[in-house]
Design an enzyme around this catalytic site. Structure first.
Site, PDB file in Angstrom:
ATOM      1  N   GLU A  59       0.789  -1.149   0.107  1.00 50.86           N
ATOM      2  CA  GLU A  59      -0.108   0.089   0.016  1.00 50.86           C
ATOM      3  C   GLU A  59       0.876   1.105  -0.132  1.00 50.86           C
ATOM      4  OE1 GLU A  59      -2.506  -0.159   3.380  1.00 50.86           O
ATOM      5  OE2 GLU A  59      -3.439  -1.650   2.998  1.00 50.86           O
ATOM      6  N   THR A  60       0.519   2.325  -0.459  1.00 48.59           N
ATOM      7  CA  THR A  60       1.066   3.835  -0.240  1.00 48.59           C
ATOM      8  C   THR A  60       0.784   4.088   1.229  1.00 48.59           C
ATOM      9  OG1 THR A  60       0.645   4.228  -2.611  1.00 48.59           O
ATOM     10  CG2 THR A  60       0.997   6.099  -0.972  1.00 48.59           C
ATOM     11  N   LYS A  61       2.074   4.569   1.830  1.00 50.72           N
ATOM     12  CA  LYS A  61       1.766   4.993   2.973  1.00 50.72           C
ATOM     13  C   LYS A  61       1.467   6.377   2.997  1.00 50.72           C
ATOM     14  CE  LYS A  61       4.041   5.392   7.548  1.00 50.72           C
ATOM     15  NZ  LYS A  61       3.327   6.376   8.082  1.00 50.72           N
ATOM     16  N   LEU A  62       0.213   6.794   3.473  1.00 52.98           N
ATOM     17  CA  LEU A  62      -0.447   8.007   3.397  1.00 52.98           C
ATOM     18  C   LEU A  62      -0.006   8.924   4.886  1.00 52.98           C
ATOM     19  CD1 LEU A  62      -4.004   6.763   2.834  1.00 52.98           C
ATOM     20  CD2 LEU A  62      -2.420   7.881   1.284  1.00 52.98           C
TER      21      LEU A  62
ATOM     22  N   ARG B 291      -4.229   9.408  11.348  1.00 51.32           N
ATOM     23  CA  ARG B 291      -5.071   8.084  11.648  1.00 51.32           C
ATOM     24  C   ARG B 291      -6.411   8.361  12.398  1.00 51.32           C
ATOM     25  NH1 ARG B 291      -2.607   3.033  12.432  1.00 51.32           N
ATOM     26  NH2 ARG B 291      -4.313   1.474  12.088  1.00 51.32           N
TER      27      ARG B 291
ATOM     28  N   LYS C  29       1.100  16.153   5.345  1.00 48.25           N
ATOM     29  CA  LYS C  29       0.842  17.094   6.595  1.00 48.25           C
ATOM     30  C   LYS C  29       1.831  18.025   6.881  1.00 48.25           C
ATOM     31  CE  LYS C  29       0.995  13.978  10.122  1.00 48.25           C
ATOM     32  NZ  LYS C  29       0.758  12.905  11.000  1.00 48.25           N
TER      33      LYS C  29
ATOM     34  N   LYS D  45       1.780  -5.528   4.105  1.00 48.83           N
ATOM     35  CA  LYS D  45       0.962  -6.298   4.924  1.00 48.83           C
ATOM     36  C   LYS D  45       0.721  -7.885   4.573  1.00 48.83           C
ATOM     37  CE  LYS D  45      -1.673  -1.935   6.061  1.00 48.83           C
ATOM     38  NZ  LYS D  45      -3.099  -1.212   6.200  1.00 48.83           N
TER      39      LYS D  45
ATOM     40  N   LYS E  62       6.528  -0.975   7.680  1.00 50.54           N
ATOM     41  CA  LYS E  62       6.419   0.298   6.892  1.00 50.54           C
ATOM     42  C   LYS E  62       8.031   0.717   6.482  1.00 50.54           C
ATOM     43  CE  LYS E  62       6.893   3.186  11.030  1.00 50.54           C
ATOM     44  NZ  LYS E  62       6.019   4.204  12.042  1.00 50.54           N
TER      45      LYS E  62
END
Length: 927
Positions: free
Chosen positions: A291-294, A298, A365, A452, A469
């Site tokens: 997955e792309t780490k956003l 959270r 962020k 994952k 990650k």
């Protein structure tokens, strides 16, 4: 009323008189009858206890007393409740962040105490409170405001307070409510009541509770385990301490099902940092999800019909911001109709992101926005990116494999780009796939990637059990590093108290060609990435150069934004730090108008001079290079040749040699860490004391986060010695390590605080430490700066009384020259060591003195600073001869055997010099 506790050692639990039971006017809880001082005495004992079993025992005794006390009360009043929540929320205040949000820090408390106590603002005690982090703070507790306040309050407060645990909770709840309503006057009123009705010891612990920093040396997991076997698990899936205490008040009853529940926030599952080289092994050589780490917040969404609840990873409720119903909030109105008609309720886990509909891209962020406070007129919109589902139509899914949960997630809602969407999962198998994906993330300026296990279940509050990650900053060689100069500092807290632990760093303003930069612009504040040994060594190097930073009179060559340091250092005395960070982001706190996100120190650049640091021009180029992202290089696995099979070399049979038990290192892997005062600091304990053997000292180091080796190496901070033996003498002769008495280590362990070295602790000093001590202490070990107590003064006097340590004439002469006292005629012979030729024949002690004139010369010489000796040796500078010159030839013959040749002069050299008031040219008097 409870029985009176007169001292810490007297406390063994609660006692009760008959009158306390019949008083129905009191609130019917145990907390309303337990004095707050009893709780404080317990946690004081927990903190002071050295061993883990003792800490556990003190907490368990208090808990059992609480329960037993309730049983006694319950017999007389069946309505009396025993909830331990009132006490546990004070012992673990960090778990009550939302309910106990006070908005109070050390500075506000310091000003309040100064006001309430009527302290002179420039007085000694007021300055102690305001400058609690400064190393000059008394009692060796710099950086610990609660302890500093305790000693200030000790003589000004009653010996015992009047408040109960229930009273304290009421006051703290009032402060939290008034903080939310921004009523500072009411906050001050509540604090005043607490201060006036509490002892100094109670206020010390009250301060720790308000600051949410208890320093007990016992983990919350241990406290949960002592309270109830299921407490930790229940808290991880509810994050509700009150619910834990209510449901598990009976220690004999176990929960049959501890699982995620609707409208009850849980601690989310987290990912662990992974190394690309080991990915295939960590995923059991099976395929896995990518997955792309956003880079957002959270958030977990709980939906039941038209009711929505949004919770952060720490359990904070943000339903008001995102929308508790379909008619309100920045998100719910836009996603309400996306859920399938067959859906009644669900719990989703994901990342709340800010989406720009114009560029159709997610914002990072690091940009200047807060997703939790998005306003209606913002050009950005809130988007919930969902990557997991934990409940659908009351069916709990946490124990289902991720593959099934992902399939179920497709049936919950219809994705709407920019509002609610499912995070895409790609199934891959090799580390090359991982490297390629990370390279794509770098090119697209994303935070990183997630990996994952498709067969893994969801485990709340667990890290790394099937979730991994990888960010560019975790991989060596991918990040651009910055060489920036330390220009300011901030004193630390806790185990870093009393030293500068955080640094304000800057870049240079470009100078003219061939010139060194003269002005520096602040860029960031950094305080992580170093080991404690590196911090100690850097502290020794910079200690003598720090100066107080005065906001009204700042140094002209160090330009700051709104962020000001506590102390500053002239650039020419400073060092360059090599810093790694995720990206460069805008900020008005620093003079550069930007700063580093997640900066950490990689190494100290001792190979670079201060003027070789990064310039503003270099920073602008780096900022523009990839829109601030500092990851611009790619992962390259070619050099690893993963498909090439390596030829196995048969292992050689080795002879086994045994090691005597007394020389084996003890196993410290089982030791529980109770403190961080020696975090990552390496020690070598050669031997111990009679009452504290080597094994005990090593265990104490391990409990405080230190490392223990059996032979000192280049990373060893110091060698601990209890008894001096041959091995110790050999280490001293090598002159490579600091050798320190075991007494120093014992004092650190006892006080749970890193105590700076002092002369009385040192057996031997390495050259660098000796240089530092020479700047801090005189030759007797008396500090130039620190106050001295009676015991230390006695030690100094003992060292002064030793004949071999008497102050030499040369030292006195140097002092006289430094302060221009050498112009006095009374100092004219200060540099001379003089032997008088008394005897008719050298070495014949039976011969009488020639006359009395030379006796007078001795007195005159001593009066004018000379040192007169009775033995002719190498130290003698002059031999004085009277009128009888018959022994001159013998003196000259004796002189030939000396390496240092003394001068033979006439007695008149002395009389003429004294008469003239200055030393005469000795060449005119030589024989």
């Amino acid at each position: 009323m409870l029985g009176k506790v007169t001292s810490l050692d007297d406390y063994h639990g609660f006692t009760m008189s008959a009158t306390s039971v019949s008083d129905n006017s009191l609130t019917k809880t145990v907390a309303a009858k337990v004095p707050f001082c009893d709780l404080c005495l317990t946690i004081e004992k927990i903190q002071k206890a050295k061993s883990r079993p003792d800490k556990n025992k003190y907490f368990k005794d208090f808990l059992n007393s609480w329960r037993n006390f309730h049983n006694t009360l319950h017999k007389n009043d069946l309505n009396t409740t025993d909830s331990f929540y009132a006490a546990l929320r004070l012992i673990l205040p960090q778990l009550e962040r939302e309910r106990m949000a006070y908005g109070i820090k050390e500075t506000m408390l310091a000003k309040l105490y100064i006001d309430v106590l009527g302290l002179p603002k420039d007085g000694k005690d007021a300055l102690k409170l305001l400058n609690y982090r400064a190393p000059t703070s008394s009692h060796g507790e710099a950086g610990d405001f609660a302890v500093i306040a305790y000693f200030v309050l000790k003589q000004r407060c009653p010996n015992k307070g009047t408040l109960t645990v229930h009273d304290i909770n009421q006051h703290l709840d009032s402060i939290a409510l008034n903080n939310a309503a921004k009523r500072k006057d009411l906050i001050k009123k509540s604090l005043l009541q607490l201060i006036c009705q509490s002892s100094a010891l109670e206020q010390k612990w009250l301060i720790r509770m308000i600051l949410k920093d208890m320093k007990l040396g016992i983990s919350q997991q241990t406290i949960f385990q002592l309270f109830h076997a299921d407490a930790a698990e229940l808290h991880s899936v509810t994050t509700d301490l009150e619910k834990v205490c209510r449901q598990l008040h009976d220690p004999t009853v176990s929960l049959s099902d501890v699982s995620i529940m609707m409208f009850s926030p849980f601690r989310p599952m987290l990912a662990a940092i992974a190394n690309i080289k080991h990915i295939e092994k960590l995923m059991h050589n099976q395929s896995f999800y990518l997955e792309t780490k956003l880079d957002g917040e959270r958030i977990q969404l709980h939906k039941d019909g038209d009711v929505y609840k949004y919770f952060s990873r720490n359990g904070f409720d943000y339903s008001q911001q995102f929308g508790a119903s379909s008619l309100q909030g920045s998100l719910t109105p836009f996603i309400h109709n996306t859920f399938k008609s067959t859906l009644q309720n669900c719990i989703l886990d994901g990342e709340m992101m800010a989406y720009n509909p114009i560029t159709q891209a997610f914002m990072q962020k690091g940009n200047k926005f807060d997703i939790k406070r998005m306003v209606d007129d913002s050009e950005l919109q809130t988007c919930f990116c969902v990557f997991d589902v934990l409940m659908v139509n009351k069916q709990k899914l946490a124990n289902e494999p991720l593959r099934k949960r992902h399939e179920t997630l497709q049936t919950v809602f219809t994705s709407v780009p920019g509002r609610i969407q499912i995070v895409e999962k790609v199934e891959i198998k090799t580390k090359k796939d991982v490297a390629d994906a990370l390279n794509v993330a770098i090119d697209q300026r994303e935070e990183g990637i997630m990996l994952k296990d498709p067969l893994g279940v969801y485990k709340p509050d667990k890290r790394g059990e099937g979730w991994l990650k990888i960010k560019p900053e975790y991989v060596d060689g991918l990040m651009d590093e910055l060489d920036i100069l330390i220009v300011g500092g901030y004193f630390g807290k806790g185990h870093r108290g009393g030293m500068v632990s955080h640094f304000l760093c800057a870049v240079a303003e470009p100078a003219s060609p061939g010139e060194k930069p003269s002005r520096f612009h602040s860029l960031c504040r950094v305080g992580s990435g170093y080991t404690m040994k590196e911090l100690y060594d850097l502290g020794l190097k910079l200690a003598n150069h720090w100066k107080p930073y005065r906001k009204r009179d700042p140094p002209p060559n160090i330009l700051c934004g709104t962020e000001k340091p506590e102390v500053y250092i002239e650039p020419c005395n400073s060092v360059i730090l090599q810093v790694k960070a995720a990206e460069i982001v805008g900020s008005d706190m620093y003079k550069t108008c930007c700063t580093l996100r997640f900066p950490r120190i990689e190494k100290i650049r001792d190979d670079k001079d201060w003027y070789d640091c990064m310039t503003l021009h270099d920073l602008d180029q780096l900022h523009n290079k990839a829109s601030g992202k500092l990851a611009s290089k790619h992962v390259d696995l070619n050099d690893e040749e993963p498909d090439k099979k390596k030829r196995k070399v048969p292992a050689k049979t080795k002879k086994l040699f045994g090691i005597a038990e007394q020389f084996k290192a003890q196993d410290l892997s089982h030791v529980d860490k109770v403190s961080s005062i020696f975090e990552d600091v390496e020690f070598c304990v050669l031997n111990g004391l009679h009452d504290h053997p080597k094994a005990e000292l090593e265990m104490g180091i391990a409990e405080c986060g230190g490392l223990v080796v059996q032979n000192p190496g280049p990373d060893t901070y110091c060698v601990i010695v209890g008894t001096i033996n041959v091995r110790v003498k050999n280490l001293v002769a090598a002159n490579e390590h600091d050798v320190v008495k075991a007494d120093w280590l014992l004092e650190c362990l006892q006080k749970k605080h890193f105590i700076p070295w002092q002369p009385q602790y040192m057996i031997h000093m390495s050259p660098s430490t000796e240089e530092h001590f020479a700047q801090e202490y005189d030759c007797y070990g008396d500090s130039y700066y620190a106050d001295i107590d009676k015991s230390h003064l006695q030690e100094v006097f003992k060292r002064m009384s030793k004949p071999e340590q008497n102050l030499p004439s040369k030292t006195i002469a140097d002092l006289e020259q430094r302060y221009s006292w050498d112009i006095s005629p009374l100092s004219m012979f200060r540099h001379c060591i003089i032997y008088i030729d008394f005897y008719a024949r050298i070495g014949d002690s039976s011969t009488q003195i020639h006359g009395t004139s030379l006796d007078v010369r001795i007195l005159e010489l001593r009066f004018h600073g000379a040192q007169c000796v009775t033995n002719l040796n190498e130290s003698v500078s002059h031999v004085v001869v009277g009128k009888d010159l018959q022994h001159v030839s013998e003196l000259k013959s004796r002189r030939t055997a000396f390496k240092r040749k003394f001068k033979i002069v006439l007695e008149s050299w002395i009389t003429d010099s004294i008469k003239a008031g200055s030393l005469q040219d000795e060449r005119n008097y030589l024989l």
